[in-house]
Design a protein around this motif. Sequence first.
Motif, mmCIF file in Angstrom:
data_model
loop_
_atom_site.group_PDB
_atom_site.id
_atom_site.type_symbol
_atom_site.label_atom_id
_atom_site.label_comp_id
_atom_site.label_asym_id
_atom_site.label_seq_id
_atom_site.Cartn_x
_atom_site.Cartn_y
_atom_site.Cartn_z
ATOM 1 N N ASN A 16 0.791 -1.233 0.000
ATOM 2 C CA ASN A 16 0.000 0.000 0.000
ATOM 3 C C ASN A 16 0.824 1.285 0.000
ATOM 4 O O ASN A 16 0.379 2.310 0.511
ATOM 5 C CB ASN A 16 -0.964 0.019 1.193
ATOM 6 N N THR A 17 2.022 1.223 -0.560
ATOM 7 C CA THR A 17 2.779 2.468 -0.711
ATOM 8 C C THR A 17 2.296 3.159 -1.972
ATOM 9 O O THR A 17 2.181 2.524 -3.007
ATOM 10 C CB THR A 17 4.278 2.159 -0.860
ATOM 11 N N PRO A 18 2.013 4.474 -1.910
ATOM 12 C CA PRO A 18 1.513 5.141 -3.106
ATOM 13 C C PRO A 18 2.553 5.173 -4.224
ATOM 14 O O PRO A 18 3.756 5.128 -3.946
ATOM 15 C CB PRO A 18 1.202 6.564 -2.619
ATOM 16 N N PRO A 19 2.073 5.259 -5.482
ATOM 17 C CA PRO A 19 2.968 5.142 -6.640
ATOM 18 C C PRO A 19 4.165 6.094 -6.582
ATOM 19 O O PRO A 19 5.271 5.712 -6.945
ATOM 20 C CB PRO A 19 2.073 5.473 -7.834
ATOM 21 N N GLU A 20 3.938 7.350 -6.143
ATOM 22 C CA GLU A 20 5.038 8.316 -6.150
ATOM 23 C C GLU A 20 6.204 7.820 -5.313
ATOM 24 O O GLU A 20 7.368 8.097 -5.612
ATOM 25 C CB GLU A 20 4.628 9.674 -5.553
ATOM 26 N N LYS A 21 5.897 7.070 -4.229
ATOM 27 C CA LYS A 21 6.966 6.593 -3.362
ATOM 28 C C LYS A 21 7.550 5.284 -3.866
ATOM 29 O O LYS A 21 8.742 5.042 -3.755
ATOM 30 C CB LYS A 21 6.440 6.400 -1.932
ATOM 31 N N VAL A 49 7.952 4.376 -6.828
ATOM 32 C CA VAL A 49 8.899 4.688 -7.898
ATOM 33 C C VAL A 49 10.270 4.984 -7.316
ATOM 34 O O VAL A 49 11.295 4.524 -7.818
ATOM 35 C CB VAL A 49 8.388 5.906 -8.712
ATOM 36 N N ARG A 50 10.266 5.756 -6.251
ATOM 37 C CA ARG A 50 11.557 6.079 -5.638
ATOM 38 C C ARG A 50 12.217 4.870 -4.989
ATOM 39 O O ARG A 50 13.426 4.869 -4.766
ATOM 40 C CB ARG A 50 11.348 7.161 -4.565
ATOM 41 N N ASN A 51 11.418 3.857 -4.690
ATOM 42 C CA ASN A 51 11.999 2.649 -4.106
ATOM 43 C C ASN A 51 12.640 1.762 -5.147
ATOM 44 O O ASN A 51 13.263 0.763 -4.817
ATOM 45 C CB ASN A 51 10.917 1.839 -3.383
ATOM 46 N N GLY A 52 12.448 2.092 -6.406
ATOM 47 C CA GLY A 52 13.087 1.296 -7.437
ATOM 48 C C GLY A 52 12.182 0.312 -8.125
ATOM 49 O O GLY A 52 12.635 -0.691 -8.656
ATOM 50 N N ALA A 76 13.351 10.107 -15.802
ATOM 51 C CA ALA A 76 14.412 10.290 -14.807
ATOM 52 C C ALA A 76 14.074 11.367 -13.796
ATOM 53 O O ALA A 76 14.933 11.801 -13.033
ATOM 54 C CB ALA A 76 15.700 10.668 -15.532
ATOM 55 N N TYR A 77 12.825 11.792 -13.769
ATOM 56 C CA TYR A 77 12.427 12.943 -12.942
ATOM 57 C C TYR A 77 12.906 12.861 -11.497
ATOM 58 O O TYR A 77 13.383 13.830 -10.934
ATOM 59 C CB TYR A 77 10.904 13.091 -12.967
ATOM 60 N N VAL A 78 12.772 11.679 -10.875
ATOM 61 C CA VAL A 78 13.100 11.612 -9.444
ATOM 62 C C VAL A 78 14.587 11.428 -9.183
ATOM 63 O O VAL A 78 15.028 11.382 -8.047
ATOM 64 C CB VAL A 78 12.306 10.495 -8.713
ATOM 65 N N ARG A 79 15.376 11.325 -10.241
ATOM 66 C CA ARG A 79 16.821 11.196 -10.058
ATOM 67 C C ARG A 79 17.412 12.510 -9.579
ATOM 68 O O ARG A 79 17.087 13.568 -10.082
ATOM 69 C CB ARG A 79 17.508 10.841 -11.379
ATOM 70 N N THR A 134 5.019 8.135 -13.190
ATOM 71 C CA THR A 134 6.439 8.357 -13.504
ATOM 72 C C THR A 134 7.181 8.940 -12.307
ATOM 73 O O THR A 134 8.397 9.041 -12.310
ATOM 74 C CB THR A 134 6.552 9.323 -14.700
ATOM 75 N N GLY A 135 6.404 9.347 -11.292
ATOM 76 C CA GLY A 135 7.056 9.904 -10.118
ATOM 77 C C GLY A 135 7.146 11.420 -10.148
ATOM 78 O O GLY A 135 7.772 12.022 -9.292
#
Lengths: 242, 296, 322
Positions: free
Chosen positions: A69-74, A76-79, A103-106, B182-183
């Motif tokens: 149940n982690t939201p998508p935005e997070k 993604v950052r988890n890999g 690559a936005y969250v990079r 996409t984040g």
Amino acid sequence: MATLKLKDVVGGYGDTQILHGVSITVDPGEIVVIIGPNGAGKSTAIKAVFGLLKLTGGQILLEGEDITNTPPEKVVRNGVCYVPQTANIFPGLTVEENLEMGAYVREDDFRPRLEEIYEMFPPLREKRRQAAGTLSGGQRQMVAMGKALMLEPRILLLDEPTAGLSPKFRGEIFNIVKTVHAAGTPILMVEQNAKQALKIAHRGYVLVDGRNKYTGTGQELLDDPEVAAMFLGGEKTEVEAE
Amino acid sequence: MSDLINFHLIPGLVLGSIYALGAIGLTLTFGILRFANFAHGETMTLGAYFAWTLIQLTGWHPVAVLPMAMGLTVLVALGIDRGFYKPFRASATIMLVIASFGMMLMVRSVIQFIWGVQVKALMPGIQMPVVLFDWLRISPKHLMIVGFALLLMFAVHYLLTYTKIGKAMRAMSDSPELARLTGINTESVIRATWIIGAALAAAAGVLLALDTHVHTMMGFKLLLPVFAATILGGIGRPYGAVAGGLVIGLAEELSSYNWIGTEPLLNPGYKAGVAFAIMVVMLIWRPSGLFKGKVY
Amino acid sequence: MDYGIFLYVISLLTMGGIYAILALGLNIQWGFTGLFNAGIAGFYAIGAYVSAILTTAPTARHLGGYEMPYPVAWIASMVVAGIIAWGVGKICLRLRSDYLAIATIGIAEIFRLILKNETWATNGPRGVSMVPKPFESLPGPWNQLAFLAIVLITVALIYLALEKARKAPWGRVMTAIRENEPAVRAAGKNVERFRMEGFVFGSMLMALAGAYTAHYLKFIDPNATDPLAATFLVWVMLIVGGSANNKGAILGAFLIWTIWSATEILTSRLPDELAIRTAYVRMFLIGLLLQIVLQKFPQGILPEQRPKPPARPATGPVETGD
């Protein structure tokens, strides 16, 4: 340790429950395929990993970490990167801009990775300044996958990557999946084209009515007469509506 | 001929530039937040009134206070979003439309309360136009308006094409769902959208006030032409909005020229209807607009 | 009871009743069909002018002299509004709600412009005056009471008709369209036709309200009320009272109108300077009320009454996995 583990996952949309206890494991270096009839919950299982629905039971573990149940935005950052079946590119942006958005969250410079993606998908380099919406179906899937790979994810989730593509392109896509896998990313893939998918899979899961029905290596499932009877009779040609 | 240029074409370009600025902001909001912001007109009015007050306080030229007026308007817009639109992020868009409709009246009431309903002039005195070639009359303020509008448009173009947040805005306009997957930080993009939209709207309001005057119904009078320009250009298409704004502005001013005979082609009392007529034609013929925007 | 207060209450109820007709009309469009009509004032104005023109005595100032009986004028108002609504609907109903909102605001503006500019027909900004009023020859308070009776009877009749429609298959289809349009299409229903019917009927009621107002005030002009404010007020009435609930529409109308009117009386006691300013405060507060209701009590005071589902089990697609 498994890269990704779904343990007895239960959940659905609103009042409708779709998954009634699904368990799936993806080990490092594997291509795992999920097949099954319509309504089986294949796409739903993938969406559950990416936090797109509320799970009321079970767990999702990413290399041992609980990401249920982690939201998508997070997520993604988890890999974990996810390529949806439709609307998986930004048609108004150029190919390169699409990858850049991937690559936005990079935090670091994404350009070396961009080069690597162009190496993996040469046609994209050629069309880097073209609007992604003007590309062919197969090339668009390349953009979609390349975009998802910009973050060098620990695992890639694909939802019916060959949906809506002609047989010629389907082969191309499966080759791309193999290329991506060869570069080191484990893949969890939902597919309607069961036969072709199982051929490139290390292992597969057959889901029926939101539950595990069969599992085995790709070859085992291909050889299994019951599985063959269920869906390997003819290749599906129509796209399943979501 | 000189009449056509001086009294119709040039005013048309000036008005069109103003509409264009308003339409860019509206189309960005429409494309990214996915709703028709009825309070957009009042944002323009607010910009004009902030400018008026700043001029009263400082005595500076309108163009000098423009950035400050834009900044103040942006703050108000962000506050409004926080209080009245954010709660509806996940709801049906019609809720946002209703909320913005209510906002339109609330903002107008506040403006009327604070500043009263008398018409005000932004800059005292009347400027004489410069006459070139014996027939071309160009007023300095018209040059200022068009010049500033172009400057702002280029700024927006640069932002959307070369900055990360600008690309993220275009991405989110294409597909908010994918942007989320996409984040992309959707709240940042939304904030940027309000900032740019409100800034441009404020500028449009100030420039219109510079051209005419400041009054509390400015925003409402701008609403239809700006909506028409947005639809004409295609929703979510900022460059289309520019084109749409210019077309509508020119059409409005050119419609009252005496193309046939000595009477205006269209009774000037109906000028405001030109934008509406163009919009209706677009909705019937090509709802996605000239530049193929979104049709919902 | 002080005679002045008695007359005031009658006028309150009369105007409240007229707004109730508007709210019921909007309820068909919004509550039942889910359409956002931002141009209520336009249809209202059409109704007012058609009825005024058809009933006034001959005069050089504007089109008139037909001196039709009231029912004819009222039906004519509704028909004209219905035709125009049909035209607007044809263009915009197939698009999303935002477009309809913009188009309806545009329509209302266009009408205002026509009413202002075509002075041969409408006497332009000076408006149409000396509009006859039913029962005006009776001594007061009977003429006011008689007119009030007309309004209230109309409200009651409309209410009964709409309740009947709501419970009938027509009403159920409307609700279904609002909630799950694809399913209704799949079931073979002509969604456009239902939407159009909702839009047209609602607009006709708004025109009737306009017609009544013209007779009540005996005067109508293009800027009689700030058109946007009037449109907005009806929306607040419906949302506060309860969308998709006919009783709620009526309740909201009387409630908000009473608040609006009573506060106007109170603030008019203030010195002129302040009185004008308080008008803006009142509008602001009504707007704020709307926002609060939208965020916290979207159902309104009287929540929607769902039509009873039909006896047989529901058909239509169920959300599937995949």
